[in-house]
Design an enzyme around this catalytic site. Sequence first.
Site, PDB file in Angstrom:
ATOM      1  N   CYS A   1       6.170  -0.419   7.121  1.00 35.92           N
ATOM      2  CA  CYS A   1       5.723   0.846   6.272  1.00 35.92           C
ATOM      3  C   CYS A   1       7.215   1.337   5.281  1.00 35.92           C
ATOM      4  CB  CYS A   1       5.585   1.774   7.261  1.00 35.92           C
ATOM      5  SG  CYS A   1       4.879   3.367   6.291  1.00 35.92           S
ATOM      6  N   LEU A   2       6.719   1.437   4.173  1.00 37.23           N
ATOM      7  CA  LEU A   2       7.735   2.027   3.115  1.00 37.23           C
ATOM      8  C   LEU A   2       8.504   3.392   3.690  1.00 37.23           C
ATOM      9  CD1 LEU A   2       6.467   1.391  -0.342  1.00 37.23           C
ATOM     10  CD2 LEU A   2       8.104  -0.176   0.833  1.00 37.23           C
TER      11      LEU A   2
ATOM     12  N   GLN B   1       3.162   9.769   1.410  1.00 37.75           N
ATOM     13  CA  GLN B   1       4.487   9.308   1.320  1.00 37.75           C
ATOM     14  C   GLN B   1       5.459   9.665   0.252  1.00 37.75           C
ATOM     15  OE1 GLN B   1       2.549   4.985   2.242  1.00 37.75           O
ATOM     16  NE2 GLN B   1       4.483   4.690   3.231  1.00 37.75           N
TER      17      GLN B   1
ATOM     18  N   GLY C   1       0.836  -1.193   0.085  1.00 42.12           N
ATOM     19  CA  GLY C   1       0.024  -0.081  -0.165  1.00 42.12           C
ATOM     20  C   GLY C   1       0.807   1.310  -0.004  1.00 42.12           C
TER      21      GLY C   1
ATOM     22  N   HIS D   1      -2.371   6.990   7.442  1.00 47.04           N
ATOM     23  CA  HIS D   1      -1.505   8.002   6.529  1.00 47.04           C
ATOM     24  C   HIS D   1      -2.124   9.375   6.304  1.00 47.04           C
ATOM     25  CE1 HIS D   1       2.491   6.114   6.271  1.00 47.04           C
ATOM     26  NE2 HIS D   1       2.187   5.113   5.720  1.00 47.04           N
TER      27      HIS D   1
ATOM     28  N   HIS E   1      -4.074   1.345   7.669  1.00 44.74           N
ATOM     29  CA  HIS E   1      -2.660   1.698   7.984  1.00 44.74           C
ATOM     30  C   HIS E   1      -2.839   2.789   6.747  1.00 44.74           C
ATOM     31  CE1 HIS E   1       1.775   1.072   7.992  1.00 44.74           C
ATOM     32  NE2 HIS E   1       1.657   2.172   6.848  1.00 44.74           N
ATOM     33  N   GLU E   2      -3.330   2.572   5.785  1.00 46.15           N
ATOM     34  CA  GLU E   2      -3.065   3.558   4.575  1.00 46.15           C
ATOM     35  C   GLU E   2      -3.911   4.828   4.788  1.00 46.15           C
ATOM     36  OE1 GLU E   2      -0.583   3.632   2.883  1.00 46.15           O
ATOM     37  OE2 GLU E   2      -0.184   1.214   2.917  1.00 46.15           O
TER      38      GLU E   2
HETATM   39 CO    CO Z   1       2.878   3.168   5.625  1.00 43.46          CO
END
Ligand code: CO
Length: 172
Positions: free
Chosen positions: A92-93, A50, A45, A138, A134-135
């Site tokens: 998480c990226l 991000q 995701g 963000h 999670h997204e």
């Molecule tokens: Co993340």
Amino acid sequence: MIREVRLLGDPVLRKKTREVEAFDEELAELLDDMAETMYHYEGIGLAAPQIGIDLRVTVLDVTQERDGSGLIELVNPRIVESSGTIPSEEGCLSIPGVVETIERAAEVEVEHLDRSGEPATIAGSELFGRAVQHEIDHLEGVLFIDYLGALKRKLVVRQFKKALEEQASTER
Ligand code: CO
């Protein structure tokens, strides 16, 4: 186009995002770039903050294929129902090198728009349910490490910084 992924410490990750109002070519390009970036970095995701964009947009793909057939685009998503709780590992990226177990709702229902502005509802459980929570976090400026205790959070931030330094030294 693959965009640069912003990392923990970048203020854009803490900014609350704005609703999308224009369903135009620019939005289509943003969604395309987000999918390309997510696949490139092997994430399941990616949320607009991000890549430095403060809009309520996220893309997900929790399937094995990674060829775009499992791509889900969510514009202005909102959790309208949630039930149960379940602990699971998360990463998480934007926080490479950190994987921690946190609790989230077991099942959620999400209202959203597609890239042309059409409303839809999607239900999520298991991996997708977790990823979508999670997204959407963000989009509120919330990161998964915020669910950890203060001490644990301090530890993982240190762990993240160390992983970054190690990466930088191998690239030198
Ligand atoms: Co993340």
